[in-house]
Motif scaffolding. Structure first.
Motif, mmCIF file in Angstrom:
data_model
loop_
_atom_site.group_PDB
_atom_site.id
_atom_site.type_symbol
_atom_site.label_atom_id
_atom_site.label_comp_id
_atom_site.label_asym_id
_atom_site.label_seq_id
_atom_site.Cartn_x
_atom_site.Cartn_y
_atom_site.Cartn_z
ATOM 1 N N ALA A 1 18.976 -109.601 -83.006
ATOM 2 C CA ALA A 1 18.725 -111.009 -82.778
ATOM 3 C C ALA A 1 20.921 -111.815 -82.599
ATOM 4 O O ALA A 1 21.128 -111.903 -81.726
ATOM 5 N N VAL A 2 21.410 -111.297 -83.843
ATOM 6 C CA VAL A 2 23.101 -112.354 -84.166
ATOM 7 C C VAL A 2 23.073 -110.783 -82.946
ATOM 8 O O VAL A 2 24.491 -111.834 -82.103
ATOM 9 N N GLU A 3 23.108 -110.039 -82.447
ATOM 10 C CA GLU A 3 24.096 -109.245 -82.144
ATOM 11 C C GLU A 3 23.459 -110.202 -80.111
ATOM 12 O O GLU A 3 24.260 -109.168 -78.884
ATOM 13 N N ASN A 4 22.556 -110.560 -80.066
ATOM 14 C CA ASN A 4 22.067 -110.583 -78.629
ATOM 15 C C ASN A 4 21.885 -111.984 -78.066
ATOM 16 O O ASN A 4 21.601 -112.136 -76.528
ATOM 17 N N PHE A 5 21.652 -112.282 -79.128
ATOM 18 C CA PHE A 5 21.965 -114.091 -78.464
ATOM 19 C C PHE A 5 22.950 -114.853 -77.779
ATOM 20 O O PHE A 5 22.220 -115.754 -77.285
ATOM 21 N N ASP A 6 23.986 -114.292 -78.117
ATOM 22 C CA ASP A 6 25.038 -114.965 -77.849
ATOM 23 C C ASP A 6 24.990 -116.793 -77.849
ATOM 24 O O ASP A 6 25.216 -117.201 -77.129
ATOM 25 N N TRP A 7 24.830 -116.387 -79.078
ATOM 26 C CA TRP A 7 25.176 -118.007 -79.806
ATOM 27 C C TRP A 7 26.253 -119.072 -79.662
ATOM 28 O O TRP A 7 27.330 -118.173 -79.812
ATOM 29 N N PRO A 8 26.096 -120.170 -78.892
ATOM 30 C CA PRO A 8 27.972 -120.677 -79.245
ATOM 31 C C PRO A 8 28.333 -120.714 -80.733
ATOM 32 O O PRO A 8 27.944 -121.116 -81.515
ATOM 33 N N ASN A 9 29.453 -120.165 -80.860
ATOM 34 C CA ASN A 9 30.413 -121.046 -81.940
ATOM 35 C C ASN A 9 29.988 -120.124 -83.459
ATOM 36 O O ASN A 9 29.810 -119.846 -84.307
ATOM 37 N N ARG A 10 29.250 -118.814 -83.002
ATOM 38 C CA ARG A 10 28.290 -117.872 -83.867
ATOM 39 C C ARG A 10 28.665 -116.512 -83.002
ATOM 40 O O ARG A 10 27.588 -116.346 -82.943
ATOM 41 N N SER A 11 29.603 -115.918 -83.315
ATOM 42 C CA SER A 11 29.802 -114.563 -83.073
ATOM 43 C C SER A 11 29.064 -113.931 -84.453
ATOM 44 O O SER A 11 29.388 -113.777 -85.431
ATOM 45 N N PRO A 12 28.671 -112.601 -83.912
ATOM 46 C CA PRO A 12 28.721 -111.250 -84.467
ATOM 47 C C PRO A 12 29.225 -111.079 -86.030
ATOM 48 O O PRO A 12 29.351 -111.134 -87.282
ATOM 49 N N GLU A 13 30.328 -111.275 -85.140
ATOM 50 C CA GLU A 13 32.091 -111.374 -86.375
ATOM 51 C C GLU A 13 32.080 -112.348 -87.175
ATOM 52 O O GLU A 13 32.144 -111.821 -88.245
ATOM 53 N N ASP A 14 31.511 -112.950 -87.107
ATOM 54 C CA ASP A 14 31.525 -114.211 -88.410
ATOM 55 C C ASP A 14 30.717 -114.134 -88.951
ATOM 56 O O ASP A 14 30.806 -114.495 -89.492
ATOM 57 N N LEU A 15 29.357 -114.578 -87.966
ATOM 58 C CA LEU A 15 28.347 -114.346 -89.171
ATOM 59 C C LEU A 15 28.224 -113.248 -90.127
ATOM 60 O O LEU A 15 27.733 -113.254 -91.142
ATOM 61 N N LEU A 16 28.800 -112.214 -89.502
ATOM 62 C CA LEU A 16 28.575 -110.408 -90.621
ATOM 63 C C LEU A 16 30.201 -110.570 -91.708
ATOM 64 O O LEU A 16 30.459 -109.607 -92.159
#
Length: 241
Positions: free
Chosen positions: A52-67
């Motif tokens: 989900a993190v890699e595919n949702f393309d959520w605004p202001n929550r990139s995979p890099e930021d979350l990980l």
């Protein structure tokens, strides 16, 4: 009160909704890959959280930021997914069965009809959810969605800031220093964030010369397409180029 219009499945402005995109991807994931595994606390297992993190393309929550600070993520580390999980179960688009998340017949049908899924998901999320439960301090701003939507409709038509919108409802001079910071936080969490996650507004962030963070708020094209409000006749006509 429901000021939402019904949109066709092919309406081009639906692409602006992060929550609709995440719901569609999740429902189709189950269709393509089978049920999603659940933890003992009935959260999505980490393998799906990572997907989900890699595919949702959520605004202001990139995979890099979350990980950045964690190698693996749990559902609660990605609040949009935690919210979506609740909505899918509450609206009976999915269900838990024997340690897995399964689609219901309604969920499978709506996975193929984004306009109908938007109508099922977004008005409930914006208008009926207890957004204070997801806020930092469990504070609730005074007001109603009828007032908030109609005022934002005008105040943010050419763009505004988070503090200016707050001041339009509550406090003159709310943009001075840290005045009303806790009340502003509640307003942001309970009013602006649901609108942003639904795709009706977008926010950009800017740091000023004195190191203050300024949050700019703009209505997306989906706002005009999806909402019918009493203050619409006060807006300038959309310029066609």
């Amino acid at each position: 009160m429901n000021n939402f219009r019904k949109l066709s499945d092919k309406h081009p402005d639906l692409i602006h909704s992060p929550l609709l995109r995440a719901a569609t991807l999740t429902l189709r994931y189950v269709e393509d890959n089978g049920p999603i595994g659940l933890t003992k606390t009935k959260a999505f297992k980490r393998v799906f959280v990572q997907w989900a993190v890699e595919n949702f393309d959520w605004p202001n929550r990139s995979p890099e930021d979350l990980l950045r600070y964690k190698k693996v993520l749990n559902e609660y580390d990605f609040p949009p997914l935690e919210l979506l999980h609740f909505l899918l179960i509450h609206l009976r688009l999915g269900r838990h069965f024997k340690g897995e998340f399964h689609l219901t017949k309604r969920g499978a049908a709506l996975a193929k009809t984004p306009g109908k899924l938007f109508d099922e998901l977004i008005p409930f999320y914006v208008l009926q959810m207890d957004h204070a439960a997801y806020s930092r301090f469990d504070d609730r701003p005074f007001g109603s969605w009828d007032v908030w939507l109609n005022v934002i409709n005008v105040e943010a038509d050419q763009g505004s800031t988070e503090r200016d919108l707050y001041a339009a409802f509550y406090v003159d001079g709310a943009d001075q220093g840290n005045t009303g910071w806790r009340q502003l936080s509640a307003f942001s969490a309970c009013v602006l964030r649901p609108l942003e996650w639904s795709g009706l507004i977008m926010e950009t962030h800017e740091k000023t010369a004195d190191s203050r963070n300024v949050h700019h708020v703009f209505k997306t094209p989906l706002w005009r397409s999806a909402l019918k409000l009493d203050t619409d006749d006060m807006l300038e006509p959309v310029q066609m180029h």
